[in-house]
Structure formats: structure tokens, C-alpha cells
Design a protein around this motif. Structure first.
Motif, short mmCIF file in Angstrom:
data_model
loop_
_atom_site.label_atom_id
_atom_site.label_comp_id
_atom_site.label_asym_id
_atom_site.label_seq_id
_atom_site.Cartn_x
_atom_site.Cartn_y
_atom_site.Cartn_z
N ASP A 94 47.83 50.82 39.18
CA ASP A 94 48.03 49.80 37.94
C ASP A 94 47.31 48.51 38.38
OD1 ASP A 94 48.75 51.58 35.97
OD2 ASP A 94 50.95 51.23 36.61
N ARG A 95 47.89 48.17 39.83
CA ARG A 95 47.40 46.83 40.36
C ARG A 95 45.84 46.64 40.12
NH1 ARG A 95 49.37 45.52 45.87
NH2 ARG A 95 48.54 43.52 45.71
N ARG A 96 45.20 47.53 40.95
CA ARG A 96 43.66 47.65 41.11
C ARG A 96 42.99 47.65 39.83
NH1 ARG A 96 45.05 52.35 44.76
NH2 ARG A 96 45.36 51.59 46.63
N LEU A 97 43.66 48.49 38.93
CA LEU A 97 42.91 48.58 37.39
C LEU A 97 43.05 47.17 36.69
CD1 LEU A 97 41.77 49.74 35.12
CD2 LEU A 97 43.73 50.85 34.18
N GLU A 102 40.75 42.18 34.85
CA GLU A 102 40.97 40.49 35.14
C GLU A 102 39.24 40.08 35.57
OE1 GLU A 102 43.61 36.95 36.54
OE2 GLU A 102 44.09 38.89 36.38
N HIS A 103 38.75 40.75 36.64
CA HIS A 103 37.70 40.14 37.32
C HIS A 103 36.53 41.18 36.72
CE1 HIS A 103 40.78 38.62 39.81
NE2 HIS A 103 39.88 37.80 40.06
N TRP A 104 36.48 41.68 35.40
CA TRP A 104 35.69 42.47 34.89
C TRP A 104 34.04 42.43 35.22
CZ3 TRP A 104 31.60 41.22 31.69
CH2 TRP A 104 31.78 40.08 30.99
N GLU A 112 33.93 44.54 27.03
CA GLU A 112 34.56 45.64 26.48
C GLU A 112 34.94 46.78 27.47
OE1 GLU A 112 32.85 43.42 23.90
OE2 GLU A 112 31.61 44.35 25.27
N LYS A 113 34.63 46.75 28.73
CA LYS A 113 34.86 47.45 29.98
C LYS A 113 34.79 49.02 29.42
CE LYS A 113 38.23 43.82 30.78
NZ LYS A 113 38.23 43.32 29.68
N MET A 114 33.57 49.30 28.99
CA MET A 114 33.26 50.80 28.42
C MET A 114 32.41 51.37 29.96
SD MET A 114 35.11 51.32 26.07
CE MET A 114 34.37 52.73 25.25
N ARG A 115 31.40 50.39 30.58
CA ARG A 115 30.65 50.99 31.54
C ARG A 115 30.83 50.30 32.73
NH1 ARG A 115 24.73 52.31 29.76
NH2 ARG A 115 25.12 53.49 31.60
N TYR A 143 42.77 30.07 41.81
CA TYR A 143 42.83 31.00 40.91
C TYR A 143 41.57 32.03 41.09
CZ TYR A 143 44.31 34.06 37.06
OH TYR A 143 44.83 35.22 36.43
N TYR A 144 40.39 31.43 41.50
CA TYR A 144 39.38 32.16 41.45
C TYR A 144 38.79 32.55 42.90
CZ TYR A 144 39.18 29.96 36.97
OH TYR A 144 39.30 29.86 35.66
N ALA A 145 39.59 32.31 44.02
CA ALA A 145 39.27 32.76 45.42
C ALA A 145 38.96 34.19 45.52
CB ALA A 145 40.64 32.51 46.17
N ALA A 146 39.59 35.19 44.85
CA ALA A 146 39.26 36.62 45.26
C ALA A 146 37.65 36.92 44.59
CB ALA A 146 40.17 37.53 44.60
N GLY A 147 37.32 36.23 43.53
CA GLY A 147 36.22 36.43 42.76
C GLY A 147 35.16 35.96 43.61
N LYS A 148 35.38 34.58 44.37
CA LYS A 148 34.43 33.98 45.40
C LYS A 148 34.17 34.92 46.44
CE LYS A 148 35.77 29.36 43.84
NZ LYS A 148 36.80 28.31 44.24
N ALA A 149 35.28 35.47 47.08
CA ALA A 149 35.12 36.30 48.16
C ALA A 149 34.26 37.69 47.76
CB ALA A 149 36.67 36.74 48.41
#
Length: 175
Positions: A94-97, A102-104, A112-115, A143-149
Motif C-alpha cells: 500500500d505504501r509503495r502504491l 503521488e509521484h505519478w 489518470e494512472k491507467m498506463r 517535500y520533493y526530495a524523493a522526486g529529485k532523487a
């Protein structure tokens, strides 16, 4: 002259306990069909799985079989399975999903997260728990650190990363 194709080797091992009668039945089927015991077991599993379907509430007339969840990408398979309550996702799944949603832009082609974006997922998934933990640890300070990584990881793989953070017009903010 035809070129010989190389078939991938088996990489997974399964150890099971069988009573003597079941072992005999398995050997009987193997000899009768002229197949190895492994092939008999593999085909029986596929045949049994092909009989089982789950209903997607979005598409009530199109039940999903195992083929809709299979993908060569470990990350895509994991996300597809975590999306469905019928598979009783664990807390970690659930955490990973939730993180992927969130970081779609790193995982999905559209909001829409379909593909899925398989090539991004193939690079990021081996470190997914690291990125999730980074997000949880640093979201109050960056807040954006993981996305930057994740952008850095994609660049290291010679992939152009998505824009992050996403710049929404005030009318487009999905909250």
C-alpha cells in the motif's frame, strides 16, 4: 539456414512436500505426456490460474485473469497487484502504491494512472523502498526530495526524467 533461438533459463526454484501417492500421480502424468515434471507442474498451474478471474468494478463485463496482471517488469506487476483489494495488499505494498500515485509522472503516463512507464519503473523499482522512506523522512523539510532523487536515478540511466515538481495551473490542481 535458420538461426537457433536461445530460450531463457529457469531461475526460480520451488520446493514442495508431496505424499507418495501425489508424487506417483505427478510422475505418471509426466511419463504419459512425455514432459518433465517441471513442465507438467507449470502447465497445471497456468491451466488452474486461467480459470480464476477477478472483477474490476470499473469494467463489470470484463473480468481480469492473471494475464492482465502479468508484466515482465517486477514493478509493474507489483503495482497492478497492489491496486486490487482482492489480493489483500500488505502495508508495504500500500505504501509503495500510494507513493507511486503521488509521484505519478515517474510511474504512469497520465494523471489518470491507467498506463505505466515501464522503462522508468525498471530503473526506479529496485530502490523503491529507499525512495518511499526518503519521502516519508524528508517531506516536512523538502517535500520533493524523493522526486529529485528519482530524477537523478533516471538521468544516471541516461533517461530524461519527468518534470518535478509538477507545475499546475491553479485550476488544474488535483486536490
Amino acid at each position: 539456414m535458420a538461426k537457433e533461438t536461445v530460450r531463457g533459463s529457469k531461475t526460480e526454484t520451488l520446493t514442495i512436500r508431496l505424499d507418495p501417492k501425489t508424487r506417483f500421480v505427478l510422475e505418471y502424468l509426466s511419463r504419459l505426456k512425455g514432459q518433465t515434471i517441471t513442465t507438467v507442474v507449470e502447465r497445471a498451474i497456468v491451466a488452474a490460474a486461467s480459470q480464476e478471474v477477478v472483477q474490476d468494478p470499473r469494467y463489470p463485463n470484463q473480468p481480469d485473469g492473471w494475464q492482465q496482471f502479468w508484466d515482465v517488469s517486477d514493478g509493474v506487476r507489483a503495482l497492478r497487484m497492489a491496486e486490487r483489494p482482492e489480493f489483500f495488499p500488505t502495508y508495504e505494498e500500500d505504501r509503495r502504491l500510494a507513493f507511486a500515485r503521488e509521484h505519478w509522472p515517474f510511474f504512469y503516463q497520465t494523471p489518470e494512472k491507467m498506463r505505466f512507464i515501464n522503462h522508468y519503473i525498471d530503473v526506479l523499482w529496485p530502490q523503491i523502498d529507499y525512495f518511499v522512506q526518503m519521502h516519508e523522512d524528508q517531506r516536512t523539510s523538502d517535500y520533493y526530495a524523493a522526486g529529485k532523487a528519482m530524477q537523478q536515478a533516471l538521468r544516471a540511466a541516461k533517461l530524461g526524467p519527468p518534470e518535478w515538481p509538477i507545475n499546475f495551473d491553479k485550476d488544474e490542481i488535483p486536490f
